[in-house]
Design a protein around this motif. Structure first.
Motif, PDB file in Angstrom:
ATOM      1  N   LEU A  50       4.377   1.180  -1.255  1.00  0.00           N
ATOM      2  CA  LEU A  50       3.582   1.524  -0.160  1.00  0.00           C
ATOM      3  C   LEU A  50       4.307   1.353   1.017  1.00  0.00           C
ATOM      4  O   LEU A  50       4.369   2.405   1.901  1.00  0.00           O
ATOM      5  CB  LEU A  50       2.149   0.607  -0.291  1.00  0.00           C
ATOM      6  CG  LEU A  50       1.085   1.036  -1.153  1.00  0.00           C
ATOM      7  CD1 LEU A  50       0.286  -0.006  -0.901  1.00  0.00           C
ATOM      8  CD2 LEU A  50       0.582   2.330  -1.009  1.00  0.00           C
ATOM      9  N   ALA A  51       5.024   0.130   1.081  1.00  0.00           N
ATOM     10  CA  ALA A  51       5.861   0.022   2.369  1.00  0.00           C
ATOM     11  C   ALA A  51       7.000   1.283   2.141  1.00  0.00           C
ATOM     12  O   ALA A  51       7.300   1.717   3.444  1.00  0.00           O
ATOM     13  CB  ALA A  51       6.478  -1.389   2.394  1.00  0.00           C
ATOM     14  N   LEU A  52       7.812   1.303   1.023  1.00  0.00           N
ATOM     15  CA  LEU A  52       8.748   2.368   1.077  1.00  0.00           C
ATOM     16  C   LEU A  52       8.058   3.746   1.267  1.00  0.00           C
ATOM     17  O   LEU A  52       8.540   4.409   2.137  1.00  0.00           O
ATOM     18  CB  LEU A  52       9.313   2.390  -0.193  1.00  0.00           C
ATOM     19  CG  LEU A  52      10.309   1.308  -0.665  1.00  0.00           C
ATOM     20  CD1 LEU A  52      10.855   1.374  -2.071  1.00  0.00           C
ATOM     21  CD2 LEU A  52      11.575   1.612   0.390  1.00  0.00           C
ATOM     22  N   GLU A  53       6.739   4.217   0.920  1.00  0.00           N
ATOM     23  CA  GLU A  53       6.369   5.409   1.150  1.00  0.00           C
ATOM     24  C   GLU A  53       5.955   5.659   2.543  1.00  0.00           C
ATOM     25  O   GLU A  53       6.237   6.712   3.329  1.00  0.00           O
ATOM     26  CB  GLU A  53       5.302   5.610   0.207  1.00  0.00           C
ATOM     27  CG  GLU A  53       5.581   6.193  -1.172  1.00  0.00           C
ATOM     28  CD  GLU A  53       4.724   6.677  -1.916  1.00  0.00           C
ATOM     29  OE1 GLU A  53       3.324   6.548  -1.773  1.00  0.00           O
ATOM     30  OE2 GLU A  53       5.011   7.301  -2.977  1.00  0.00           O
ATOM     31  N   ARG A  54       5.797   4.644   3.042  1.00  0.00           N
ATOM     32  CA  ARG A  54       5.236   4.585   4.631  1.00  0.00           C
ATOM     33  C   ARG A  54       6.495   5.059   5.467  1.00  0.00           C
ATOM     34  O   ARG A  54       6.591   5.936   6.334  1.00  0.00           O
ATOM     35  CB  ARG A  54       4.557   3.548   5.124  1.00  0.00           C
ATOM     36  CG  ARG A  54       3.237   3.580   4.926  1.00  0.00           C
ATOM     37  CD  ARG A  54       2.488   2.511   5.542  1.00  0.00           C
ATOM     38  NE  ARG A  54       1.618   1.899   4.609  1.00  0.00           N
ATOM     39  CZ  ARG A  54       1.719   0.511   4.108  1.00  0.00           C
ATOM     40  NH1 ARG A  54       2.259  -0.296   4.809  1.00  0.00           N
ATOM     41  NH2 ARG A  54       0.924   0.144   3.227  1.00  0.00           N
ATOM     42  N   PHE A  55       7.820   4.479   5.039  1.00  0.00           N
ATOM     43  CA  PHE A  55       8.922   4.173   5.712  1.00  0.00           C
ATOM     44  C   PHE A  55       9.415   5.859   5.442  1.00  0.00           C
ATOM     45  O   PHE A  55       9.896   6.697   6.572  1.00  0.00           O
ATOM     46  CB  PHE A  55       9.985   3.463   5.221  1.00  0.00           C
ATOM     47  CG  PHE A  55      11.481   3.873   5.805  1.00  0.00           C
ATOM     48  CD1 PHE A  55      11.699   3.462   7.046  1.00  0.00           C
ATOM     49  CD2 PHE A  55      12.292   4.434   5.048  1.00  0.00           C
ATOM     50  CE1 PHE A  55      12.938   3.777   7.711  1.00  0.00           C
ATOM     51  CE2 PHE A  55      13.508   4.904   5.467  1.00  0.00           C
ATOM     52  CZ  PHE A  55      13.881   4.425   6.870  1.00  0.00           C
ATOM     53  N   VAL A  56       9.501   6.441   4.457  1.00  0.00           N
ATOM     54  CA  VAL A  56       9.963   7.717   3.951  1.00  0.00           C
ATOM     55  C   VAL A  56       9.180   8.702   4.786  1.00  0.00           C
ATOM     56  O   VAL A  56       9.404   9.804   5.501  1.00  0.00           O
ATOM     57  CB  VAL A  56       9.824   7.958   2.352  1.00  0.00           C
ATOM     58  CG1 VAL A  56      10.214   9.317   2.101  1.00  0.00           C
ATOM     59  CG2 VAL A  56      11.190   6.967   1.845  1.00  0.00           C
ATOM     60  N   LEU A  58       4.923  -4.571  -7.014  1.00  0.00           N
ATOM     61  CA  LEU A  58       5.636  -3.194  -7.151  1.00  0.00           C
ATOM     62  C   LEU A  58       4.931  -2.338  -6.247  1.00  0.00           C
ATOM     63  O   LEU A  58       5.629  -1.523  -5.535  1.00  0.00           O
ATOM     64  CB  LEU A  58       5.711  -2.853  -8.480  1.00  0.00           C
ATOM     65  CG  LEU A  58       6.738  -3.383  -9.560  1.00  0.00           C
ATOM     66  CD1 LEU A  58       6.559  -3.162 -10.778  1.00  0.00           C
ATOM     67  CD2 LEU A  58       8.173  -3.024  -9.040  1.00  0.00           C
ATOM     68  N   SER A  59       3.286  -2.238  -6.262  1.00  0.00           N
ATOM     69  CA  SER A  59       2.675  -1.367  -5.629  1.00  0.00           C
ATOM     70  C   SER A  59       2.835  -1.552  -4.064  1.00  0.00           C
ATOM     71  O   SER A  59       2.990  -0.638  -3.279  1.00  0.00           O
ATOM     72  CB  SER A  59       1.091  -1.304  -5.903  1.00  0.00           C
ATOM     73  OG  SER A  59       1.131  -1.205  -7.278  1.00  0.00           O
ATOM     74  N   ASN A 119      14.225   6.538  -6.684  1.00  0.00           N
ATOM     75  CA  ASN A 119      13.211   7.535  -7.300  1.00  0.00           C
ATOM     76  C   ASN A 119      11.777   6.698  -7.288  1.00  0.00           C
ATOM     77  O   ASN A 119      11.547   5.845  -7.923  1.00  0.00           O
ATOM     78  CB  ASN A 119      13.542   7.824  -8.576  1.00  0.00           C
ATOM     79  CG  ASN A 119      12.927   8.662  -9.340  1.00  0.00           C
ATOM     80  OD1 ASN A 119      11.488   8.468  -9.322  1.00  0.00           O
ATOM     81  ND2 ASN A 119      13.328   9.747  -9.823  1.00  0.00           N
ATOM     82  N   LEU A 120      11.141   7.208  -6.316  1.00  0.00           N
ATOM     83  CA  LEU A 120       9.803   6.721  -6.214  1.00  0.00           C
ATOM     84  C   LEU A 120       8.852   6.957  -7.317  1.00  0.00           C
ATOM     85  O   LEU A 120       8.131   6.059  -7.592  1.00  0.00           O
ATOM     86  CB  LEU A 120       9.120   7.174  -4.881  1.00  0.00           C
ATOM     87  CG  LEU A 120       9.768   6.744  -3.627  1.00  0.00           C
ATOM     88  CD1 LEU A 120       9.204   7.376  -2.171  1.00  0.00           C
ATOM     89  CD2 LEU A 120      10.005   5.477  -3.332  1.00  0.00           C
ATOM     90  N   ASP A 121       8.885   8.175  -7.749  1.00  0.00           N
ATOM     91  CA  ASP A 121       8.045   8.380  -9.210  1.00  0.00           C
ATOM     92  C   ASP A 121       8.399   7.223 -10.131  1.00  0.00           C
ATOM     93  O   ASP A 121       7.424   6.710 -10.755  1.00  0.00           O
ATOM     94  CB  ASP A 121       8.238   9.645  -9.638  1.00  0.00           C
ATOM     95  CG  ASP A 121       7.807  10.714  -8.721  1.00  0.00           C
ATOM     96  OD1 ASP A 121       6.753  10.487  -7.900  1.00  0.00           O
ATOM     97  OD2 ASP A 121       8.338  11.821  -8.542  1.00  0.00           O
ATOM     98  N   ALA A 122       9.557   6.910 -10.564  1.00  0.00           N
ATOM     99  CA  ALA A 122      10.102   5.942 -11.700  1.00  0.00           C
ATOM    100  C   ALA A 122       9.301   4.564 -11.019  1.00  0.00           C
ATOM    101  O   ALA A 122       9.030   3.701 -11.874  1.00  0.00           O
ATOM    102  CB  ALA A 122      11.432   5.979 -11.834  1.00  0.00           C
ATOM    103  N   ARG A 123       9.471   4.295 -10.064  1.00  0.00           N
ATOM    104  CA  ARG A 123       9.221   2.877  -9.429  1.00  0.00           C
ATOM    105  C   ARG A 123       7.326   2.725  -9.463  1.00  0.00           C
ATOM    106  O   ARG A 123       6.795   1.686  -9.909  1.00  0.00           O
ATOM    107  CB  ARG A 123       9.341   2.915  -7.958  1.00  0.00           C
ATOM    108  CG  ARG A 123      10.746   2.501  -7.864  1.00  0.00           C
ATOM    109  CD  ARG A 123      11.080   2.054  -6.450  1.00  0.00           C
ATOM    110  NE  ARG A 123      12.605   1.840  -6.229  1.00  0.00           N
ATOM    111  CZ  ARG A 123      13.300   0.930  -6.791  1.00  0.00           C
ATOM    112  NH1 ARG A 123      12.708  -0.173  -6.938  1.00  0.00           N
ATOM    113  NH2 ARG A 123      14.731   0.578  -6.483  1.00  0.00           N
ATOM    114  N   TRP A 124       6.797   3.948  -9.149  1.00  0.00           N
ATOM    115  CA  TRP A 124       5.457   3.982  -9.326  1.00  0.00           C
ATOM    116  C   TRP A 124       5.126   3.723 -10.890  1.00  0.00           C
ATOM    117  O   TRP A 124       3.957   3.079 -11.430  1.00  0.00           O
ATOM    118  CB  TRP A 124       4.529   5.280  -8.785  1.00  0.00           C
ATOM    119  CG  TRP A 124       4.302   5.272  -7.459  1.00  0.00           C
ATOM    120  CD1 TRP A 124       4.765   6.067  -6.508  1.00  0.00           C
ATOM    121  CD2 TRP A 124       3.338   4.062  -6.868  1.00  0.00           C
ATOM    122  NE1 TRP A 124       4.236   5.439  -5.169  1.00  0.00           N
ATOM    123  CE2 TRP A 124       3.393   4.605  -5.514  1.00  0.00           C
ATOM    124  CE3 TRP A 124       2.586   3.536  -7.330  1.00  0.00           C
ATOM    125  CZ2 TRP A 124       2.487   3.978  -4.599  1.00  0.00           C
ATOM    126  CZ3 TRP A 124       1.757   2.536  -6.333  1.00  0.00           C
ATOM    127  CH2 TRP A 124       1.791   3.034  -4.968  1.00  0.00           C
TER     128      TRP A 124
END
Length: 91
Positions: A54-60, A49-50, A26-31
Motif C-alpha cells: 500500500l505504501a509503495l502503490e501510493r508512492f507510485v 506485505l500488504s 513487480n507489484l503484481d508478484a508482491r500482491w
C-alpha cells in the motif's frame, strides 16, 4: 496467478518469488505473495506485505500524477539547482 487460483499455493509462492528475482519492482508478484501468505494462514506476513505494498502503490501513484502534471520534473530541477548552489557555497 493461475497457480494461486488452482489452490497450488507453494508453487504460486515459488513462481511469484522467481518473478521478483527478475523484476524486484513487480507489484503484481508482491500482491501475489501477500495473497499466498494469507491463504496459507501466515496472517502476520500477509499483513506486513500488504502494508508495504500500500505504501509503495501510493508512492507510485503519486509519482505518476506528479510526472503527468510536470511537477516531478520541476522538483528535480529545483533539487538540482539547490544541490548546485550548495556545492558552490563557501564552507
Amino acid at each position: 496467478m493461475a497457480l494461486y487460483h488452482m489452490g497450488r499455493y507453494p508453487e504460486a509462492e515459488a513462481s511469484y518469488r522467481q518473478v521478483l528475482v527478475q523484476d524486484p519492482g513487480n507489484l503484481d508478484a508482491r500482491w501475489g505473495l501477500a495473497e499466498v501468505a494469507l491463504a496459507l494462514g501466515r496472517t502476520k506476513e500477509a499483513e506486513l506485505l500488504s502494508r508495504q505494498l500500500l505504501a509503495l502503490e501510493r508512492f507510485v501513484a503519486t509519482f505518476q500524477v506528479w510526472r503527468k502534471r510536470g511537477v516531478w520534473g520541476e522538483m528535480r530541477r529545483k533539487g538540482l539547482a539547490a544541490t548546485k548552489a550548495q556545492d558552490h557555497q563557501e564552507p
